[in-house]
Scaffold this motif. Structure first.
Motif, PDB file in Angstrom:
ATOM      1  N   LEU A 304     -21.594  16.345 -14.531  1.00  0.00           N
ATOM      2  CA  LEU A 304     -22.053  15.576 -13.372  1.00  0.00           C
ATOM      3  C   LEU A 304     -22.492  16.521 -12.248  1.00  0.00           C
ATOM      4  O   LEU A 304     -21.970  17.635 -12.133  1.00  0.00           O
ATOM      5  CB  LEU A 304     -20.922  14.667 -12.875  1.00  0.00           C
ATOM      6  CG  LEU A 304     -20.480  13.580 -13.847  1.00  0.00           C
ATOM      7  CD1 LEU A 304     -19.235  12.851 -13.319  1.00  0.00           C
ATOM      8  CD2 LEU A 304     -21.608  12.570 -14.065  1.00  0.00           C
ATOM      9  N   PRO A 305     -23.417  16.062 -11.424  1.00  0.00           N
ATOM     10  CA  PRO A 305     -23.853  16.900 -10.295  1.00  0.00           C
ATOM     11  C   PRO A 305     -22.824  16.865  -9.167  1.00  0.00           C
ATOM     12  O   PRO A 305     -23.021  16.213  -8.142  1.00  0.00           O
ATOM     13  CB  PRO A 305     -25.190  16.253  -9.882  1.00  0.00           C
ATOM     14  CG  PRO A 305     -25.060  14.827 -10.309  1.00  0.00           C
ATOM     15  CD  PRO A 305     -24.132  14.777 -11.478  1.00  0.00           C
ATOM     16  N   VAL A 306     -21.703  17.547  -9.374  1.00  0.00           N
ATOM     17  CA  VAL A 306     -20.601  17.537  -8.407  1.00  0.00           C
ATOM     18  C   VAL A 306     -20.256  18.976  -8.040  1.00  0.00           C
ATOM     19  O   VAL A 306     -19.909  19.779  -8.906  1.00  0.00           O
ATOM     20  CB  VAL A 306     -19.353  16.832  -9.004  1.00  0.00           C
ATOM     21  CG1 VAL A 306     -18.185  16.898  -8.030  1.00  0.00           C
ATOM     22  CG2 VAL A 306     -19.668  15.380  -9.372  1.00  0.00           C
ATOM     23  N   GLY A 307     -20.361  19.288  -6.764  1.00  0.00           N
ATOM     24  CA  GLY A 307     -19.986  20.614  -6.267  1.00  0.00           C
ATOM     25  C   GLY A 307     -18.697  20.525  -5.475  1.00  0.00           C
ATOM     26  O   GLY A 307     -18.115  19.446  -5.344  1.00  0.00           O
ATOM     27  N   CYS A 308     -18.254  21.644  -4.960  1.00  0.00           N
ATOM     28  CA  CYS A 308     -16.984  21.661  -4.221  1.00  0.00           C
ATOM     29  C   CYS A 308     -17.191  22.288  -2.851  1.00  0.00           C
ATOM     30  O   CYS A 308     -17.681  23.407  -2.740  1.00  0.00           O
ATOM     31  CB  CYS A 308     -15.952  22.455  -5.011  1.00  0.00           C
ATOM     32  SG  CYS A 308     -14.361  22.562  -4.182  1.00  0.00           S
ATOM     33  N   LEU A 309     -16.814  21.532  -1.821  1.00  0.00           N
ATOM     34  CA  LEU A 309     -16.940  22.030  -0.451  1.00  0.00           C
ATOM     35  C   LEU A 309     -15.571  22.419   0.081  1.00  0.00           C
ATOM     36  O   LEU A 309     -14.644  21.615   0.073  1.00  0.00           O
ATOM     37  CB  LEU A 309     -17.562  20.944   0.447  1.00  0.00           C
ATOM     38  CG  LEU A 309     -17.790  21.358   1.898  1.00  0.00           C
ATOM     39  CD1 LEU A 309     -18.908  22.395   2.023  1.00  0.00           C
ATOM     40  CD2 LEU A 309     -18.106  20.150   2.773  1.00  0.00           C
ATOM     41  N   SER A 310     -15.469  23.674   0.548  1.00  0.00           N
ATOM     42  CA  SER A 310     -14.226  24.181   1.151  1.00  0.00           C
ATOM     43  C   SER A 310     -14.617  25.051   2.352  1.00  0.00           C
ATOM     44  O   SER A 310     -15.799  25.288   2.580  1.00  0.00           O
ATOM     45  CB  SER A 310     -13.462  25.091   0.182  1.00  0.00           C
ATOM     46  OG  SER A 310     -13.206  24.459  -1.035  1.00  0.00           O
ATOM     47  N   ARG A 311     -13.619  25.538   3.027  1.00  0.00           N
ATOM     48  CA  ARG A 311     -13.884  26.597   4.019  1.00  0.00           C
ATOM     49  C   ARG A 311     -13.425  27.885   3.316  1.00  0.00           C
ATOM     50  O   ARG A 311     -14.045  28.279   2.331  1.00  0.00           O
ATOM     51  CB  ARG A 311     -13.193  26.274   5.339  1.00  0.00           C
ATOM     52  CG  ARG A 311     -13.751  24.969   5.925  1.00  0.00           C
ATOM     53  CD  ARG A 311     -13.177  24.627   7.260  1.00  0.00           C
ATOM     54  NE  ARG A 311     -13.738  25.484   8.286  1.00  0.00           N
ATOM     55  CZ  ARG A 311     -14.348  25.035   9.401  1.00  0.00           C
ATOM     56  NH1 ARG A 311     -14.471  23.742   9.633  1.00  0.00           N
ATOM     57  NH2 ARG A 311     -14.823  25.876  10.281  1.00  0.00           N
ATOM     58  N   THR A 312     -12.314  28.509   3.775  1.00  0.00           N
ATOM     59  CA  THR A 312     -11.813  29.660   3.017  1.00  0.00           C
ATOM     60  C   THR A 312     -11.307  29.126   1.676  1.00  0.00           C
ATOM     61  O   THR A 312     -10.569  28.146   1.645  1.00  0.00           O
ATOM     62  CB  THR A 312     -10.666  30.340   3.787  1.00  0.00           C
ATOM     63  OG1 THR A 312     -11.111  30.574   5.126  1.00  0.00           O
ATOM     64  CG2 THR A 312     -10.282  31.653   3.131  1.00  0.00           C
ATOM     65  N   THR A 313     -11.700  29.744   0.594  1.00  0.00           N
ATOM     66  CA  THR A 313     -11.366  29.166  -0.715  1.00  0.00           C
ATOM     67  C   THR A 313      -9.947  29.535  -1.162  1.00  0.00           C
ATOM     68  O   THR A 313      -9.317  30.417  -0.592  1.00  0.00           O
ATOM     69  CB  THR A 313     -12.367  29.628  -1.794  1.00  0.00           C
ATOM     70  OG1 THR A 313     -12.468  31.046  -1.709  1.00  0.00           O
ATOM     71  CG2 THR A 313     -13.722  29.003  -1.594  1.00  0.00           C
ATOM     72  N   TYR A 314      -9.496  28.835  -2.213  1.00  0.00           N
ATOM     73  CA  TYR A 314      -8.138  29.035  -2.730  1.00  0.00           C
ATOM     74  C   TYR A 314      -7.893  30.506  -3.066  1.00  0.00           C
ATOM     75  O   TYR A 314      -8.767  31.192  -3.570  1.00  0.00           O
ATOM     76  CB  TYR A 314      -7.894  28.161  -3.971  1.00  0.00           C
ATOM     77  CG  TYR A 314      -8.879  28.417  -5.091  1.00  0.00           C
ATOM     78  CD1 TYR A 314     -10.054  27.687  -5.168  1.00  0.00           C
ATOM     79  CD2 TYR A 314      -8.651  29.411  -6.032  1.00  0.00           C
ATOM     80  CE1 TYR A 314     -10.969  27.936  -6.169  1.00  0.00           C
ATOM     81  CE2 TYR A 314      -9.568  29.668  -7.042  1.00  0.00           C
ATOM     82  CZ  TYR A 314     -10.725  28.931  -7.095  1.00  0.00           C
ATOM     83  OH  TYR A 314     -11.639  29.184  -8.072  1.00  0.00           O
ATOM     84  N   GLY A 315      -6.703  30.935  -2.737  1.00  0.00           N
ATOM     85  CA  GLY A 315      -6.328  32.318  -3.057  1.00  0.00           C
ATOM     86  C   GLY A 315      -6.936  33.347  -2.121  1.00  0.00           C
ATOM     87  O   GLY A 315      -6.600  34.518  -2.187  1.00  0.00           O
ATOM     88  N   GLN A 316      -7.836  32.918  -1.238  1.00  0.00           N
ATOM     89  CA  GLN A 316      -8.511  33.879  -0.359  1.00  0.00           C
ATOM     90  C   GLN A 316      -7.858  33.951   1.018  1.00  0.00           C
ATOM     91  O   GLN A 316      -8.311  34.679   1.880  1.00  0.00           O
ATOM     92  CB  GLN A 316      -9.999  33.522  -0.197  1.00  0.00           C
ATOM     93  CG  GLN A 316     -10.797  33.592  -1.488  1.00  0.00           C
ATOM     94  CD  GLN A 316     -10.773  34.982  -2.102  1.00  0.00           C
ATOM     95  OE1 GLN A 316     -11.112  35.958  -1.458  1.00  0.00           O
ATOM     96  NE2 GLN A 316     -10.343  35.063  -3.351  1.00  0.00           N
ATOM     97  N   TYR A 317      -6.826  33.142   1.246  1.00  0.00           N
ATOM     98  CA  TYR A 317      -6.085  33.265   2.509  1.00  0.00           C
ATOM     99  C   TYR A 317      -4.608  33.452   2.132  1.00  0.00           C
ATOM    100  O   TYR A 317      -4.125  32.841   1.180  1.00  0.00           O
ATOM    101  CB  TYR A 317      -6.325  32.076   3.439  1.00  0.00           C
ATOM    102  CG  TYR A 317      -5.952  30.703   2.933  1.00  0.00           C
ATOM    103  CD1 TYR A 317      -4.779  30.077   3.356  1.00  0.00           C
ATOM    104  CD2 TYR A 317      -6.773  30.002   2.057  1.00  0.00           C
ATOM    105  CE1 TYR A 317      -4.442  28.802   2.915  1.00  0.00           C
ATOM    106  CE2 TYR A 317      -6.449  28.725   1.618  1.00  0.00           C
ATOM    107  CZ  TYR A 317      -5.276  28.138   2.046  1.00  0.00           C
ATOM    108  OH  TYR A 317      -4.949  26.880   1.609  1.00  0.00           O
TER     109      TYR A 317
END
Ligand code: ZN
Length: 432
Positions: A304-317
Motif C-alpha cells: 500500500l502507498p503508506v509512509g511513516c511520518l516522525s520527527r526524530t526517529t526511533y533509536g535516534q534519541y
C-alpha cells in the motif's frame, strides 16, 4: 520553530490529552488499550473492535490478553525496592505472573537496566515468549546486595481479545486515506502518545470539513494490531489510495518521512514537497522493511502507498524506550507543528488534481482566449506564461499539479492558478 501565543492553543490541548493517557499501563492487549481508546473517544467518536485471543491473522495468532494489577521486589527486610506503582515500566511488559523467593543471582537473570543512563528505567517487552522480569534503573541495580528477594507480579495471561479503535470520515469518494498510529506502549510520551494525539486532533479537524477522500483512522497495537486489521479488512484495502503511519511527533527534532515501499507514490511526493518546502533539513528517507506498522501495510502482498511520518526517529534519541521519554521530552508547540504538517499533507492530497489537455496537438492559441499578458509585472507575466505552458504540456492525465510544479520548479500556487484559468477557458479537463 518559535513559540508564540497563537501556536499554543491546540498544542496545549494536544499535550493535555497526552497527560491524561500517560499514566496508563498499556500493552498489545488489555484494559490499558481500552482505557486509552475511551480517552481518545472524548476527541473523536471511535468504533472499538475486539479480536478474540487465538484468532489466526495471516502467519500470526492473537495472543492471550494480559492484565496486571501489582508488582514489586522486596528485600529480606520486607522493604519494597522496586514497585510497579511508581512506574509501569518496572515490569517486563507481558510478564507472566510470579510469586517467589529468589537469590540475587536468579533475580539478576530477570532484570533489565541501562548502565549508560543510570537514572533511567528501560522499556522491555516479552509478548511472544512467556517470561517474567523487571526493568530497573542502573542505580537500583547497583544497590542490590546478596540477599533473598521476594518477587511478585500479579498479572494474568488469559483468553480475551486484542482491542483497537477506528474512526471513519466519509468523503465525496470512497477512495480512502489511511492514518494509522500505535497505541500499545505504556508510560512513554513521545513513543507514541504524541502520534495518538496528532492523529486524534487531525481526525477532529477533518471531521469538520467537506472532503474529497474518505479518511480512516486506526488506533492499533503495533505489529499484531496492524496485522489483525489488515487480515480483517483485506477485501477493503484496495480503497486505500494514500496512507501515513504517525509516530514520534512530540519532540523538537526535525521531521523525518520514510517513503512507502512503492517509493514514488503520491503520498511520498506530496509529503516530500511539504517537508522540504518547510525546512531543507527535514529528512526524506527510503523505505526499509523495519520500523512501525508501515512494515505491514507495505508488505509485498499489500504494497500500500503508506509512509511513516516522525520527527526524530526511533533509536535516534537517547530517551527512546526509556522512562526519560516522559512528559518533559515533548512540547505543546512541537505537537501543534506536527499537526500542522499533517493538515498540510492532507490539504495537498485533497487539492491534488490531474488534468487532460483538450487541445494536445500543437500549442493552443492563448491570445484569443485572453490568456496572454494576463498579469501586470513583466516577470510575473513571463512566469505565468510558463506556468500555462507547463500545465498544458503535462496535462496528460498522469501528472498531478504537484508533479508539474516539481518538474517545472515554478511556484505551486502559480501552477494552480494557471490550471484554473485553462480550465475556465476549456483547454483542460479534470480527471476524476
Ligand atoms: Zn516503540
Amino acid at each position: 520553530m518559535q513559540k508564540s501565543a497563537n501556536t499554543l492553543g491546540v498544542g496545549n490541548e494536544m499535550y493535555s490529552l497526552i497527560e491524561d493517557m500517560f499514566p496508563i499501563c498499556r500493552s498489545i492487549t488489555g484494559d490499558g488499550v481500552r482505557k486509552t481508546l475511551e480517552i481518545i473517544n472524548k476527541i473523536i467518536p471511535l468504533q472499538v473492535h475486539e479480536v478474540p485471543s487465538g484468532t489466526k491473522v495471516f502467519d500470526w495468532e492473537i495472543p492471550k490478553e494480559w492484565s496486571i494489577r501489582e508488582a514489586y521486589i522486596k528485600n529480606s527486610k520486607g522493604e519494597k525496592i522496586v514497585d510497579f506503582s511508581n512506574s509501569n515500566l518496572h515490569v517486563l511488559n507481558y510478564s507472566a505472573p510470579i510469586h517467589a523467593k529468589v537469590s540475587l543471582e536468579e533475580l539478576k537473570s530477570h532484570l533489565f537496566y541501562l548502565p549508560e543512563h543510570p537514572e533511567w528505567i528501560p522499556y522491555r517487552t516479552s509478548y511472544y515468549k512467556e517470561d517474567w522480569g523487571f526493568c530497573i534503573s542502573y542505580n537500583q541495580f547497583l544497590d542490590l546486595t546478596d540477599d533473598i528477594y521476594e518477587v511478585f507480579i500479579d498479572s494474568s495471561l488469559q483468553p480475551g481479545s486484542l482491542t483497537y479503535g477506528e474512526y471513519y470520515i466519509p468523503g465525496a469518494t470512497t477512495d480512502e486515506v489511511l492514518i494509522s498510529t500505535h497505541i500499545c506502549h505504556p508510560s512513554l510520551a513521545n513513543d507514541n502518545l504524541s502520534g495518538i494525539s496528532v492523529a486524534a486532533f487531525l481526525a477532529h479537524h477533518l471531521s469538520q470539513l467537506n472532503l474529497r477522500y474518505s479518511y480512516r483512522f486506526v488506533f492499533i497495537p503495533g505489529t499484531i494490531g496492524a496485522i489483525a486489521w489488515l487480515s480483517i479488512n483485506e477485501n477493503k484495502v484496495s480503497r486505500i489510495k494514500h496512507g501515513l503511519v504517525l509516530s514520534l511527533l512530540g519532540d523538537s527534532g526535525k521531521f523525518t518521512y520514510k517513503k512507502s515501499r512503492q517509493d514514488s507514490a503520491e503520498i511520498d511526493r506530496v509529503t516530500t514537497h511539504v517537508l522540504k518546502s518547510m525546512n531543507n533539513e527535514n529528512r526524506i528517507i527510503d523505505f526499509i522493511p523495519y520500523g512501525y506498522d508501515e512494515r505491514q501495510y507495505c508488505s509485498p502482498g499489500f504494497n500500500l502507498p503508506v509512509g511513516c511520518l516522525s520527527r526524530t526517529t526511533y533509536g535516534q534519541y537517547p530517551e527512546y524506550h526509556t522512562s526519560a521519554d516522559n512528559l518533559d521530552l515533548i512540547e505543546p508547540f512541537c505537537l501543534e507543528e506536527s499537526l500542522s504538517v499533517t493538515k498540510e499533507i492532507v490539504l495537498k492530497l485533497e487539492n491534488s488534481k490531474k488534468f487532460v489537455n483538450l487541445n494536445p496537438k500543437c500549442e493552443p492559441q492563448l491570445g484569443k482566449r485572453g490568456l496572454y499578458n494576463l498579469r501586470g509585472g513583466n516577470n510575473d507575466h513571463k512566469e505565468f506564461q510558463m506556468a500555462l505552458l507547463w500545465v498544458l504540456s503535462f496535462s496528460d492525465g498522469k501528472h498531478t499539479l504537484l508533479d508539474i510544479q516539481t518538474r517545472s520548479k515554478l511556484n505551486l500556487q502559480l501552477i494552480e492558478e494557471a490550471a484554473e484559468r485553462l480550465l475556465e477557458v476549456g483547454l483542460i479537463a479534470e480527471i476524476i
